[in-house]
Design a protein around this motif. Structure first.
Motif, short mmCIF file in Angstrom:
data_model
loop_
_atom_site.label_atom_id
_atom_site.label_comp_id
_atom_site.label_asym_id
_atom_site.label_seq_id
_atom_site.Cartn_x
_atom_site.Cartn_y
_atom_site.Cartn_z
N PRO A 190 0.79 -1.20 0.13
CA PRO A 190 0.03 0.06 0.08
C PRO A 190 0.88 1.22 0.03
CG PRO A 190 -0.99 -1.48 1.50
CD PRO A 190 0.48 -2.12 0.96
N TRP A 191 2.06 1.50 0.55
CA TRP A 191 2.86 2.42 0.70
C TRP A 191 3.59 2.74 -0.39
CZ3 TRP A 191 3.20 -2.06 3.58
CH2 TRP A 191 4.56 -2.80 3.50
N GLN A 192 3.58 1.57 -1.27
CA GLN A 192 4.62 1.91 -2.68
C GLN A 192 3.82 2.63 -3.64
OE1 GLN A 192 5.53 -2.46 -2.90
NE2 GLN A 192 7.63 -1.85 -2.19
N PRO A 193 4.65 3.20 -4.55
CA PRO A 193 3.99 3.68 -5.87
C PRO A 193 3.04 2.84 -6.53
CG PRO A 193 6.36 4.42 -5.70
CD PRO A 193 6.10 3.19 -4.60
N GLY A 194 1.67 3.26 -6.74
CA GLY A 194 0.94 2.42 -7.33
C GLY A 194 0.09 1.43 -6.41
N GLY A 195 0.60 1.31 -5.34
CA GLY A 195 -0.08 0.16 -4.45
C GLY A 195 -1.39 0.38 -4.06
N GLU A 196 -1.90 1.44 -3.81
CA GLU A 196 -3.50 1.56 -3.61
C GLU A 196 -4.06 1.59 -4.86
OE1 GLU A 196 -3.94 5.36 -1.55
OE2 GLU A 196 -2.98 4.89 0.37
N ALA A 197 -3.52 2.17 -6.12
CA ALA A 197 -4.35 2.07 -7.23
C ALA A 197 -4.44 0.58 -7.68
CB ALA A 197 -3.56 2.96 -8.09
N ILE A 198 -3.33 -0.20 -7.53
CA ILE A 198 -3.51 -1.65 -7.88
C ILE A 198 -4.54 -2.50 -6.90
CG2 ILE A 198 -2.17 -3.93 -8.07
CD1 ILE A 198 -1.68 -1.86 -10.41
N ALA A 199 -4.45 -2.16 -5.66
CA ALA A 199 -5.24 -2.82 -4.60
C ALA A 199 -6.82 -2.33 -4.96
CB ALA A 199 -4.93 -2.31 -3.28
N GLU A 200 -6.86 -1.33 -5.41
CA GLU A 200 -8.51 -0.80 -5.68
C GLU A 200 -8.88 -1.51 -6.98
OE1 GLU A 200 -12.12 1.08 -5.87
OE2 GLU A 200 -10.60 1.00 -4.01
N LEU A 201 -7.89 -1.62 -8.06
CA LEU A 201 -8.31 -2.24 -9.29
C LEU A 201 -8.54 -3.71 -9.06
CD1 LEU A 201 -8.07 -1.13 -12.11
CD2 LEU A 201 -5.71 -2.24 -12.48
N ALA A 202 -7.93 -4.46 -8.04
CA ALA A 202 -8.23 -5.66 -7.95
C ALA A 202 -9.48 -6.00 -6.97
CB ALA A 202 -7.05 -6.42 -7.15
N LYS A 203 -10.06 -4.90 -6.35
CA LYS A 203 -10.97 -5.07 -5.60
C LYS A 203 -12.25 -4.60 -6.36
CE LYS A 203 -13.56 -2.54 -1.55
NZ LYS A 203 -13.41 -1.51 -0.50
N ARG A 204 -12.16 -3.85 -7.38
CA ARG A 204 -13.02 -3.43 -8.44
C ARG A 204 -13.44 -4.61 -9.32
NH1 ARG A 204 -12.55 2.02 -11.31
NH2 ARG A 204 -14.47 1.19 -12.28
N PHE A 205 -12.34 -5.36 -9.62
CA PHE A 205 -12.49 -6.35 -10.59
C PHE A 205 -11.94 -7.66 -10.38
CE2 PHE A 205 -12.13 -2.13 -12.85
CZ PHE A 205 -13.13 -2.03 -13.33
N PRO A 206 -12.28 -8.32 -9.11
CA PRO A 206 -11.88 -9.57 -8.62
C PRO A 206 -11.92 -10.69 -9.49
CG PRO A 206 -14.24 -9.40 -7.67
CD PRO A 206 -13.55 -7.91 -8.92
#
Length: 388
Positions: A249-265
């Motif tokens: 989560p603290w790395q560049p792109g971490g939050e964006a990638i996690a949100e992508l996985a949550k939206r399109f599991p």
């Protein structure tokens, strides 16, 4: 001296075979393992006596942390000193000059009154203005980096882009030093571990067209831009996405990638630093690879995707035009719109996608070990035969 009498003291970079311990750098879990082993084995096959320094006992623990890495670096220097005193080599080869500093090795040689040529690779540099990972992680070390480049008897470069960049940026700082660095530089590329990649080919394919994002979680790979584009593509295309690296989560792109996985599991697969064999197997099963990098001195992950017959979509910057022979269908002007257009085009035109993938696969022949290692061999032998 002939080649069979040439002893090379080979200095690897720091590597961690288990990527799950959390090492973000690609040299530690990727090309530092694959390409370096290919070079060592290839030089031996060509008749050089390749040895490595004898290291102290490794520290206990899983490895991968700063303390373990620094302890390994110190042990490597001690191993070099032992080798110089007990059985001096004809050439010292540094796979990664920002792991074992050639400047420090040169000081050893001067203190010991020894004349042994030093050959080394740079896999990125403070003197590449786009290499933000280097300047963010090791700020203020530009002159140290330059010293490591300058003291080498032969500087091995991965691309013509890298040579031009170093010539221009160092030249703006000190034209004389730039000329001296360039005079002992040679572009040799970096070898793909084709034997290992081929061994991982199973014939398995993903059930739907799959896009691979196989870059590190660092700002110069621009993962946020990639996530924004995929968020627009995934709802409207029958496509899956494989993220091979772990994005905390603290790395560049971490939050964006996690949100992508949550939206399109059902469409987003999180590889979380896949072991190498699983990673190569997945590349063979995929269809497309995308880069959103703002810095790329070579692009090993892209070359691996090209070799495994993926259609790659690459920004027109760094070494990418060099890798793909300036292919007009592959390169896009940096930005979300051009990337989205290329992605949609290849998803909607599978025949063209497969044709471009085949063209890119053929281009990787120049990075085959027999080509690259031969170039390295010639450079090593040249400095050994012409040592003062």
């Amino acid at each position: 001296m002939n080649r069979n009498g040439c002893r090379v003291l080979y200095l690897d970079g720091y590597t961690v075979p288990d990527p799950k311990v959390g090492v973000p750098s690609s040299d530690a879990i990727g090309y530092g393992i694959t390409a370096s082993a290919v070079i060592r084995d290839g030089l031996r096959a060509l008749g050089l006596d390749v040895v490595r320094p004898r290291l102290d006992a490794p520290p206990t623990g899983p490895g991968g942390g700063p303390e373990e890495r620094l302890s390994w670096i110190l042990s490597n220097y001690r191993g070099v000193l032992r080798a110089l005193v007990e059985d001096p080599p004809d050439v010292i080869f540094c796979f990664h000059i920002f792991a074992s500093f050639p400047a420090e090795i040169r000081r050893m040689l001067l203190d010991l009154d020894m004349s042994i040529p030093v050959v080394g690779y740079t896999h990125g540099s403070h003197w590449d203005p786009t290499d933000t990972f280097r300047t963010e992680t090791y700020p203020g070390m530009e002159v140290v980096d330059l010293a490591n480049l300058h003291v080498l008897d032969r500087l091995l470069l991965v691309s013509e882009y890298m040579r031009t960049t170093l010539r221009d940026t160092i030249g703006a700082f000190n034209p004389t030093v730039a000329e001296e660095v360039d005079a002992h530089a040679a572009v040799v590329g970096l070898p793909l571990d084709v034997d290992r990649i081929d061994a991982c080919r199973t014939g398995r394919r993903f059930s739907r067209p799959t896009v691979v994002f196989n870059h590190a979680p660092i700002s110069s790979k621009n993962p946020e831009l990639f996530a924004r584009v995929m968020a627009r593509v995934l709802p409207h295309q029958d496509v899956a996405l494989l993220i091979t690296r772990d994005f905390a989560p603290w790395q560049p792109g971490g939050e964006a990638i996690a949100e992508l996985a949550k939206r399109f599991p059902g469409q987003v697969i999180l590889g979380r630093d896949m072991p190498l064999n699983e990673y190569f197997e997945a590349l063979w099963a995929a269809d497309l690879q995308v880069s959103t990098a703002t810095h790329e001195s070579l692009g090993v992950s892209t070359l691996e995707a090209m070799y495994t017959a993926n259609c790659c979509i690459l920004p027109r910057l760094g070494s990418y035009p060099e890798l793909c022979d300036d292919h007009p269908d592959v390169l896009y002007e940096v930005g979300e719109g051009p990337l989205e257009e290329r992605l949609r085009y290849f998803l909607e035109h599978p025949d063209r996608r497969r044709a471009v993938a085949s063209e890119l696969q053929r281009m990787t022949a120049r990075y085959h070990p027999r080509v690259v290692v031969r170039k390295i061999f010639e450079e090593v032998l040249d400095v050994a035969l012409n040592r003062p």
